[in-house]
Design a protein around this motif. Structure first.
Motif, short mmCIF file in Angstrom:
data_model
loop_
_atom_site.label_atom_id
_atom_site.label_comp_id
_atom_site.label_asym_id
_atom_site.label_seq_id
_atom_site.Cartn_x
_atom_site.Cartn_y
_atom_site.Cartn_z
N PRO A 53 0.83 -1.21 0.00
CA PRO A 53 0.00 0.00 0.00
C PRO A 53 0.87 1.26 0.00
N TRP A 54 0.40 2.28 -0.70
CA TRP A 54 1.12 3.54 -0.69
C TRP A 54 1.18 4.06 0.74
N PRO A 55 2.29 4.63 1.15
CA PRO A 55 2.42 5.12 2.53
C PRO A 55 1.69 6.44 2.78
N THR A 56 1.26 7.12 1.70
CA THR A 56 0.58 8.40 1.85
C THR A 56 -0.59 8.50 0.88
N TRP A 57 -1.36 9.55 1.07
CA TRP A 57 -2.42 9.94 0.15
C TRP A 57 -1.92 11.15 -0.62
N GLU A 58 -2.49 11.38 -1.82
CA GLU A 58 -2.16 12.59 -2.57
C GLU A 58 -3.42 13.18 -3.17
N MET A 59 -3.31 14.47 -3.54
CA MET A 59 -4.45 15.17 -4.12
C MET A 59 -3.91 16.18 -5.13
N HIS A 60 -4.60 16.26 -6.27
CA HIS A 60 -4.22 17.19 -7.34
C HIS A 60 -5.32 18.23 -7.50
N PRO A 61 -5.09 19.46 -7.05
CA PRO A 61 -6.15 20.47 -7.06
C PRO A 61 -6.38 21.13 -8.42
N ASN A 62 -5.53 20.85 -9.41
CA ASN A 62 -5.64 21.58 -10.68
C ASN A 62 -5.99 20.71 -11.88
N GLY A 63 -6.51 19.53 -11.64
CA GLY A 63 -6.94 18.69 -12.76
C GLY A 63 -7.13 17.24 -12.37
N ASP A 64 -7.82 16.51 -13.24
CA ASP A 64 -8.03 15.07 -13.04
C ASP A 64 -6.72 14.33 -13.34
N GLU A 65 -6.54 13.20 -12.66
CA GLU A 65 -5.39 12.34 -12.93
C GLU A 65 -5.88 11.08 -13.65
N PHE A 66 -5.18 10.69 -14.70
CA PHE A 66 -5.47 9.48 -15.46
C PHE A 66 -4.53 8.39 -14.96
N VAL A 67 -5.09 7.24 -14.53
CA VAL A 67 -4.29 6.14 -13.97
C VAL A 67 -4.67 4.87 -14.73
N TYR A 68 -3.69 4.29 -15.44
CA TYR A 68 -3.90 3.18 -16.36
C TYR A 68 -3.16 1.94 -15.84
N LEU A 69 -3.88 0.84 -15.73
CA LEU A 69 -3.28 -0.40 -15.23
C LEU A 69 -2.51 -1.11 -16.33
N LEU A 70 -1.22 -1.30 -16.11
CA LEU A 70 -0.36 -2.06 -17.03
C LEU A 70 -0.36 -3.54 -16.66
N VAL A 128 -2.88 11.04 5.89
CA VAL A 128 -4.31 10.83 5.64
C VAL A 128 -4.89 12.16 5.18
N PRO A 129 -5.99 12.14 4.43
CA PRO A 129 -6.61 13.40 4.04
C PRO A 129 -7.02 14.21 5.27
N PRO A 130 -6.99 15.53 5.17
CA PRO A 130 -7.30 16.37 6.33
C PRO A 130 -8.66 16.08 6.97
N ASP A 131 -9.67 15.72 6.18
CA ASP A 131 -11.01 15.47 6.73
C ASP A 131 -11.35 13.98 6.79
#
Length: 137
Positions: A53-70, A128-131
């Motif tokens: 599992p990723w050790p952190t969370w992330e957030m992109h405030p300026n656009g959608d992120e595209f995540v493609y499974l290889l 973790v996310p702030p909320d």
């Protein structure tokens, strides 16, 4: 200036695309993200492989992120407006669109490789996310 045509290995040399469609390459390094700076009006195209599992969370405030499974099998966990959504992707070629402003992390079921197209400007990371409140399981 356009980068050399390649070939390049995306898990070693990232591609950074500007808003005007021009791009450049940048080798991965331990200080890669610090060297990117503000990352204004650019998207990062990268590949990552992970089996934990990723050790952190992330957030992109300026656009959608595209995540493609290889390859692999993972849960993409999205947190937005106090609601958790788990999206399992386990067939190569499937993808997830992480909405602008959604906190997200990954919890793999097996070794996983993914391609990311990330609007980098203003990206936030947190344990973790702030909320965030742990959902009842």
């Amino acid at each position: 200036m356009s980068p050399q045509p390649g070939p390049h290995s995306l898990n070693q040399v990232r591609y950074i695309m500007g808003a005007d469609g021009s791009g450049t390459t940048k080798p991965d390094s331990p200080t890669f993200y610090q060297e990117l700076g503000q990352f204004t009006h650019q998207s990062l195209i990268s590949e990552f492989s992970f089996d934990q599992p990723w050790p952190t969370w992330e957030m992109h405030p300026n656009g959608d992120e595209f995540v493609y499974l290889l390859a692999g099998d993972t849960d993409m966990v999205l947190w937005q407006a106090g609601v958790e959504r788990v999206v399992r992707i386990n067939t190569p070629g499937e993808y997830v669109v992480v909405p602008k402003g959604a906190w997200h992390t990954a919890r793999p079921h097996s070794a996983t490789s993914m391609l990311f197209v990330t609007p980098g400007e203003g990206t936030l990371n947190a344990e973790v996310p702030p909320d965030w409140t742990a959902p009842d399981r």
